[in-house]
Design a protein around this motif. Sequence first.
Motif, short mmCIF file in Angstrom:
data_model
loop_
_atom_site.label_atom_id
_atom_site.label_comp_id
_atom_site.label_asym_id
_atom_site.label_seq_id
_atom_site.Cartn_x
_atom_site.Cartn_y
_atom_site.Cartn_z
N PRO A 544 63.72 92.43 44.42
CA PRO A 544 64.55 93.66 44.36
C PRO A 544 64.28 94.51 43.14
CG PRO A 544 65.87 91.75 44.99
CD PRO A 544 64.52 91.23 44.64
N ARG A 545 63.98 93.90 42.01
CA ARG A 545 63.78 94.67 40.78
C ARG A 545 62.34 94.66 40.30
NH1 ARG A 545 68.98 93.86 36.81
NH2 ARG A 545 70.61 94.39 38.31
N LYS A 546 61.42 94.22 41.14
CA LYS A 546 60.02 94.12 40.72
C LYS A 546 59.94 93.37 39.38
CE LYS A 546 58.57 96.68 44.17
NZ LYS A 546 59.83 96.84 44.87
N PHE A 547 60.41 92.12 39.41
CA PHE A 547 60.59 91.34 38.19
C PHE A 547 59.30 91.15 37.41
CE2 PHE A 547 64.56 89.82 40.15
CZ PHE A 547 65.39 89.86 39.04
N VAL A 548 59.42 91.10 36.11
CA VAL A 548 58.38 90.61 35.20
C VAL A 548 58.88 89.28 34.65
CG1 VAL A 548 57.15 91.00 33.04
CG2 VAL A 548 57.59 92.91 34.57
N HIS A 549 58.09 88.24 34.76
CA HIS A 549 58.53 86.95 34.23
C HIS A 549 58.49 86.96 32.72
CE1 HIS A 549 58.73 82.70 33.29
NE2 HIS A 549 59.02 82.43 34.56
N ALA A 612 51.16 90.99 24.06
CA ALA A 612 52.49 90.39 24.05
C ALA A 612 52.83 89.78 22.70
CB ALA A 612 52.60 89.33 25.14
N ARG A 613 51.82 89.61 21.86
CA ARG A 613 52.04 89.00 20.55
C ARG A 613 52.40 90.02 19.49
NH1 ARG A 613 46.55 85.28 21.21
NH2 ARG A 613 47.13 84.47 23.26
N VAL A 614 52.49 91.28 19.89
CA VAL A 614 52.89 92.34 18.96
C VAL A 614 54.41 92.39 18.92
CG1 VAL A 614 52.77 94.80 18.45
CG2 VAL A 614 50.80 93.64 19.47
N PRO A 615 55.02 92.27 17.74
CA PRO A 615 56.48 92.28 17.67
C PRO A 615 57.07 93.57 18.26
CG PRO A 615 55.53 91.56 15.57
CD PRO A 615 54.39 92.04 16.42
N GLY A 616 58.13 93.41 19.03
CA GLY A 616 58.81 94.55 19.61
C GLY A 616 58.24 95.06 20.91
N SER A 617 57.14 94.48 21.40
CA SER A 617 56.54 94.95 22.65
C SER A 617 57.39 94.49 23.84
CB SER A 617 55.11 94.44 22.80
OG SER A 617 55.08 93.02 22.68
N ARG A 618 57.39 95.30 24.90
CA ARG A 618 58.19 95.01 26.09
C ARG A 618 57.33 94.35 27.15
NH1 ARG A 618 61.77 99.94 28.02
NH2 ARG A 618 62.55 98.22 29.29
N PRO A 619 57.86 93.34 27.84
CA PRO A 619 57.07 92.62 28.85
C PRO A 619 56.61 93.54 29.98
CG PRO A 619 59.07 91.40 28.29
CD PRO A 619 59.20 92.76 27.66
N THR A 620 55.43 93.30 30.48
CA THR A 620 54.88 94.02 31.62
C THR A 620 54.31 93.01 32.62
OG1 THR A 620 52.62 94.21 30.73
CG2 THR A 620 54.22 95.91 30.08
N SER A 627 48.67 85.53 31.46
CA SER A 627 49.15 84.14 31.32
C SER A 627 48.69 83.30 32.50
CB SER A 627 50.67 84.13 31.22
OG SER A 627 51.11 84.85 30.09
N PHE A 628 48.75 83.87 33.70
CA PHE A 628 48.27 83.13 34.86
C PHE A 628 46.78 82.83 34.72
CE2 PHE A 628 46.15 83.13 38.99
CZ PHE A 628 46.82 82.09 39.61
N GLY A 629 46.00 83.79 34.20
CA GLY A 629 44.57 83.55 34.00
C GLY A 629 44.30 82.39 33.06
N VAL A 630 45.09 82.28 31.99
CA VAL A 630 44.92 81.16 31.06
C VAL A 630 45.24 79.84 31.75
CG1 VAL A 630 45.64 80.17 28.86
CG2 VAL A 630 45.44 82.64 29.08
#
Length: 721
Positions: A544-549, A612-620, A627-630
């Motif tokens: 419903p919200r196009k979730f980002v994990h 994602a390791r930059v402080p203050g960045s928003r998840p996408t 992460s899945f690739g790793v």
Amino acid sequence: MRKNKNKNNLMILIFFLVQFQILLSFTFSLTPDGLSLLSLKSAVDQDSAGSAFSDWNEDEATPCRWSGISCMNITGYPDPRVVGIAISGKNLRGYIPSELGTLLFLRRLNLHSNNFHGSIPSQLFNATSLHSIFLYGNNLSGPVPPSICTLPRIQNLDLSNNSLSGEIPGVLKKCKQLQRLILARNKISGEIPTGIWSDMENLVQLDLSSNELSGPIPDDIGDLKSLSGTLNFSSNHLSGKLPKSLGDLPVTVSFDLRHNNLSGKIPETGSFSNQGPTAFLDNPLLCGFPLQKPCRNTAQSSPGRPNSARESNNGPPKKGLSPGVIILISFADAAGVAFIGLIIVYIYWKKKDNANGCSCTGKRKFGDNEKTHLCSCPCVGSFGNEDSEMEDHDKAESGKGGGGGGDLVAIDKGFTFELDELLRASAYVLGKSGLGIVYKVVLGNGVPVAVRRLGEGGDQRYKEFAAEVQAIGKVKHPNIVKLRAYYWAPDEKLLISDFVSNGNLGTALRGRNGQPSTSLSWATRLRIAKGTARGLAYLHECSPRKFVHGDIKPSNILVDNEFQPHISDFGLNRLISITGNNPSSGGFIGGALPYLQSVQTEKTNNYRAPEARVPGSRPTQKWDVYSFGVILLELLTGKSPELSPTTSTSVEVPDLVRWVRKGFEEENPLSDMVDPMLLQEVHAKKEVIAAFHVALACTEADPEIRPRMKTISENLERIGT
């Protein structure tokens, strides 16, 4: 006197002859390939050479033991011949010598991430065995050499991140074996040549981004039937309409056409229908799906039909609508409103009937035979009990106040038991993370559930909390852990979900003592990868919200007894921020055991994307893709990104992703990278290689180049079928 002088001259002459003979013996003891390689050493500024050439000894008979050099025995030649040069990331300053073109058996030239300057010598392409050239990340200038296509075996050409200029040569059409053409981040100008792409039938990757290209996108780009991954033309000056032929590209291709001057309506056929809005951003004149920007009717401003402003200036205005037409329009509007009202009344009574048939009061029995449709594609499945959402909301709202009491709110129709039953049940601590303590609770009917304690805060933000939980509860997919109910009270917040019985992927891969597992076959690992990709694609595209994990890692991928994966913990970061509490601050659930102090916190998360390791960045969503690739690389190699992938004391590669990329660039044997357990399944070799390519696409450094999870899932589904 003269006799002594002649004697001294003779001694000097003998000395120089001896020295010359020694010099000749040293020089001619080295193979011709070694002499050609010494030109590279001479072309590099010695103050930047460092240890790159420290073992390049001129007095050796062969260069095959020199750092960065690989050799092979060739039939008909007594000495091994040089087939590979790999000296990357050394910050070498200098130029590329033309003498490298005399290495007739050179197959791979890898000098990327240095500081080489000047043009690429055309003589380099005399080395006709070259099939891979990696010169990206230097300061090379001049045009793209048109003589590249004189190489009959060229497959990989990466000249990105340099200062190359001029136009894209049309003779590239002769590179019929070329698979990857990457010219991004240069100063290349002019138009993208037309009439060459239909001949490049083996091309799987094309990246011309961040240049100064102008003009239209050629129609024959749609003839690249082998293309996969991302077609990247972003950050140029391209203009004109999008050719409909792009829709003929494979459906797995993602477009990146951002930051151009493209115009017109985006077609909705073929591959266009699979693209997200980010593919077309910052093209102000583009309109239509998926930008959700309507296209204006250009007929009103056409030369043959003057607009109203022009009419008001050039003559009397046209007469308005006739009274009959106005009455007709009014009648149509009234009929439309009445029709909509009938629909609303119908929906209201239907909802009321459904509520009378099965109310959402928390009295349902957990474990009813609720059928969830398995997904053949990420978007198949149901969203759950939407009709009872407001009733649950109102019931919890009424029960959360007063004297510190709370209420158990069922989200799922197949779930019911009393709150007292939950609080009296036997509970066992499963573990603890930054998202709360997790307990296994066995209900009175013997059915286990997982209960997560979120803490005690956030009692003033109930409505926001309930809305988030309801959105999470609507997600139904066989590869996602199902949230069944929640409990809200001022002093306690609990989430109740299905219990998955076989631990998580991290334990399955490394065992409980951290040692590699011997039980995961290739078929099992591929099943886990496919299921996880399906679940993530559903979260990204269909929830419903196009979730980002935002926190994909092995400990958040649970596996059941059949090793089917179940993604857990999505949406919980938002809930934690609402409660505003430290969930690991202690406490009990009824008969639950206290939090075990021996439970260790998780290691630093090396599964996160670089951005994602930059402080203050928003998840996408592209965080999840990386992460899945790793995780996919970990399934393939058996190596954890938490540990060094090599046992060498001088590790050049600090993480798993770079280690695998280097192995493919240098064409190391597959046995050097893949988990030894998988080598026993010889039939799976092609499938393993295909999965490696999917993982490398997921872990691209630029998030916009990474494919969507939908594309990744489709590519994985083709493996092994």
